[in-house]
Design a protein around this motif. Structure first.
Motif, PDB file in Angstrom:
ATOM      1  N   SER A 111       5.388   2.219  -5.980  1.00  0.00           N
ATOM      2  CA  SER A 111       4.932   3.189  -5.219  1.00  0.00           C
ATOM      3  C   SER A 111       5.349   3.433  -3.833  1.00  0.00           C
ATOM      4  O   SER A 111       5.283   2.082  -3.256  1.00  0.00           O
ATOM      5  N   VAL A 112       5.674   4.362  -2.997  1.00  0.00           N
ATOM      6  CA  VAL A 112       5.570   4.277  -2.026  1.00  0.00           C
ATOM      7  C   VAL A 112       4.393   5.519  -1.318  1.00  0.00           C
ATOM      8  O   VAL A 112       4.337   6.108  -2.178  1.00  0.00           O
TER       9      VAL A 112
ATOM     10  N   LEU B 221       0.249  -6.945   0.391  1.00  0.00           N
ATOM     11  CA  LEU B 221      -0.997  -5.823  -0.527  1.00  0.00           C
ATOM     12  C   LEU B 221       0.601  -4.993  -0.190  1.00  0.00           C
ATOM     13  O   LEU B 221       0.417  -4.105  -1.549  1.00  0.00           O
ATOM     14  N   ALA B 222       1.905  -5.181  -0.089  1.00  0.00           N
ATOM     15  CA  ALA B 222       3.021  -3.683   0.438  1.00  0.00           C
ATOM     16  C   ALA B 222       4.128  -5.359   0.228  1.00  0.00           C
ATOM     17  O   ALA B 222       4.675  -6.601   1.580  1.00  0.00           O
ATOM     18  N   ALA B 223       5.251  -4.531   0.313  1.00  0.00           N
ATOM     19  CA  ALA B 223       6.778  -5.285   0.607  1.00  0.00           C
ATOM     20  C   ALA B 223       7.280  -5.104   1.801  1.00  0.00           C
ATOM     21  O   ALA B 223       8.331  -6.178   2.650  1.00  0.00           O
ATOM     22  N   CYS B 224       6.893  -3.643   2.724  1.00  0.00           N
ATOM     23  CA  CYS B 224       7.688  -3.322   3.508  1.00  0.00           C
ATOM     24  C   CYS B 224       6.100  -2.171   3.680  1.00  0.00           C
ATOM     25  O   CYS B 224       5.889  -1.111   3.077  1.00  0.00           O
TER      26      CYS B 224
ATOM     27  N   LEU C  59      -1.512  -1.711  -7.152  1.00  0.00           N
ATOM     28  CA  LEU C  59      -2.106  -2.105  -5.958  1.00  0.00           C
ATOM     29  C   LEU C  59      -2.984  -1.132  -5.187  1.00  0.00           C
ATOM     30  O   LEU C  59      -2.922  -0.933  -4.265  1.00  0.00           O
ATOM     31  N   VAL C  60      -1.881   0.242  -5.828  1.00  0.00           N
ATOM     32  CA  VAL C  60      -1.836   1.737  -4.659  1.00  0.00           C
ATOM     33  C   VAL C  60      -3.945   1.949  -4.479  1.00  0.00           C
ATOM     34  O   VAL C  60      -4.270   1.834  -3.163  1.00  0.00           O
ATOM     35  N   GLN C  61      -4.510   1.163  -5.597  1.00  0.00           N
ATOM     36  CA  GLN C  61      -6.390   1.525  -5.761  1.00  0.00           C
ATOM     37  C   GLN C  61      -6.682   1.245  -4.863  1.00  0.00           C
ATOM     38  O   GLN C  61      -7.110   1.234  -3.659  1.00  0.00           O
TER      39      GLN C  61
ATOM     40  N   ASP D  63       9.051  -9.555  -5.565  1.00  0.00           N
ATOM     41  CA  ASP D  63       8.816 -11.034  -4.722  1.00  0.00           C
ATOM     42  C   ASP D  63       7.647 -10.566  -3.761  1.00  0.00           C
ATOM     43  O   ASP D  63       7.003 -12.199  -3.381  1.00  0.00           O
ATOM     44  N   ALA D  64       8.080 -10.365  -3.119  1.00  0.00           N
ATOM     45  CA  ALA D  64       7.024  -9.937  -1.516  1.00  0.00           C
ATOM     46  C   ALA D  64       5.754  -9.644  -1.920  1.00  0.00           C
ATOM     47  O   ALA D  64       5.413 -10.179  -1.088  1.00  0.00           O
ATOM     48  N   VAL D  65       5.431  -9.090  -2.594  1.00  0.00           N
ATOM     49  CA  VAL D  65       4.138  -8.628  -2.413  1.00  0.00           C
ATOM     50  C   VAL D  65       3.155  -8.961  -3.578  1.00  0.00           C
ATOM     51  O   VAL D  65       3.958  -9.753  -4.764  1.00  0.00           O
ATOM     52  N   THR D  66       1.949  -9.875  -3.291  1.00  0.00           N
ATOM     53  CA  THR D  66       1.128 -10.675  -3.867  1.00  0.00           C
ATOM     54  C   THR D  66       0.784 -10.156  -5.275  1.00  0.00           C
ATOM     55  O   THR D  66       1.095  -8.476  -6.388  1.00  0.00           O
ATOM     56  N   ASP D  67       0.041 -11.208  -6.271  1.00  0.00           N
ATOM     57  CA  ASP D  67      -0.040 -10.750  -7.559  1.00  0.00           C
ATOM     58  C   ASP D  67      -1.699 -10.840  -7.443  1.00  0.00           C
ATOM     59  O   ASP D  67      -2.401 -10.211  -8.834  1.00  0.00           O
ATOM     60  N   ILE D  68      -2.206 -11.320  -6.302  1.00  0.00           N
ATOM     61  CA  ILE D  68      -3.852 -10.524  -6.463  1.00  0.00           C
ATOM     62  C   ILE D  68      -4.466 -10.127  -6.809  1.00  0.00           C
ATOM     63  O   ILE D  68      -3.841  -8.682  -5.895  1.00  0.00           O
TER      64      ILE D  68
END
Length: 136
Positions: free
Chosen positions: A34-35, A58-61, A94-96, A131-136
């Motif tokens: 999502s953006v 929490l974000a790639a960019c 991860l949006v919420q 790959d840039a965003v964590t799974d946590i």
């Protein structure tokens, strides 16, 4: 007990199924990323929020756009002000967490936080986001 276990493992199972589907078919699953659009009152606020989002993985960019003019209703009046726009790319799952975090650190009473699912795009870029965003 099995139902509780399935509910607890649902986010992990969903992520695994999406990755398997993408690997097998070579296609992107629409809406997996999502953006988010977030308006901030100052460039420093935007930089602080953007950096903290990135540090938490929490974000790639995060893009920080220069001043924009914003008109909106607030307490029965039309307001006209300048704001800085953040464009945040992340996983939809991860949006919420992002919304909750941004609301906690944002100086506005009601910050603008709007998300849009990504329907499609460059497979290489979307993989990089993954790959840039964590799974946590």
């Amino acid at each position: 007990m099995i139902l509780v276990l399935i509910c607890a493992l649902y986010p992990v199972l969903k992520t695994l199924c999406v990755q398997i589907h993408s690997a097998v078919t070579g296609s992107y699953v629409a809406g997996y990323h999502s953006v988010l659009l977030v308006n901030c009152p100052t460039e420093q606020t935007a930089r602080d929020i953007g950096r903290s989002i990135m540090e938490k993985r929490l974000a790639a960019c995060v893009n920080i756009f220069p001043r924009t003019t914003t008109m909106y209703y607030w307490k029965g009046e039309i307001r006209d002000t300048s704001e800085i726009l953040l464009l945040v790319r992340t996983r939809t799952s991860l949006v919420q967490r992002l919304v909750t975090y941004i609301k906690a650190v944002h100086p506005y009473d009601i910050p603008e936080i709007i998300s849009f699912p990504i329907d499609d795009g460059s497979q290489h870029y979307l993989k990089w986001m993954e790959d840039a965003v964590t799974d946590i």
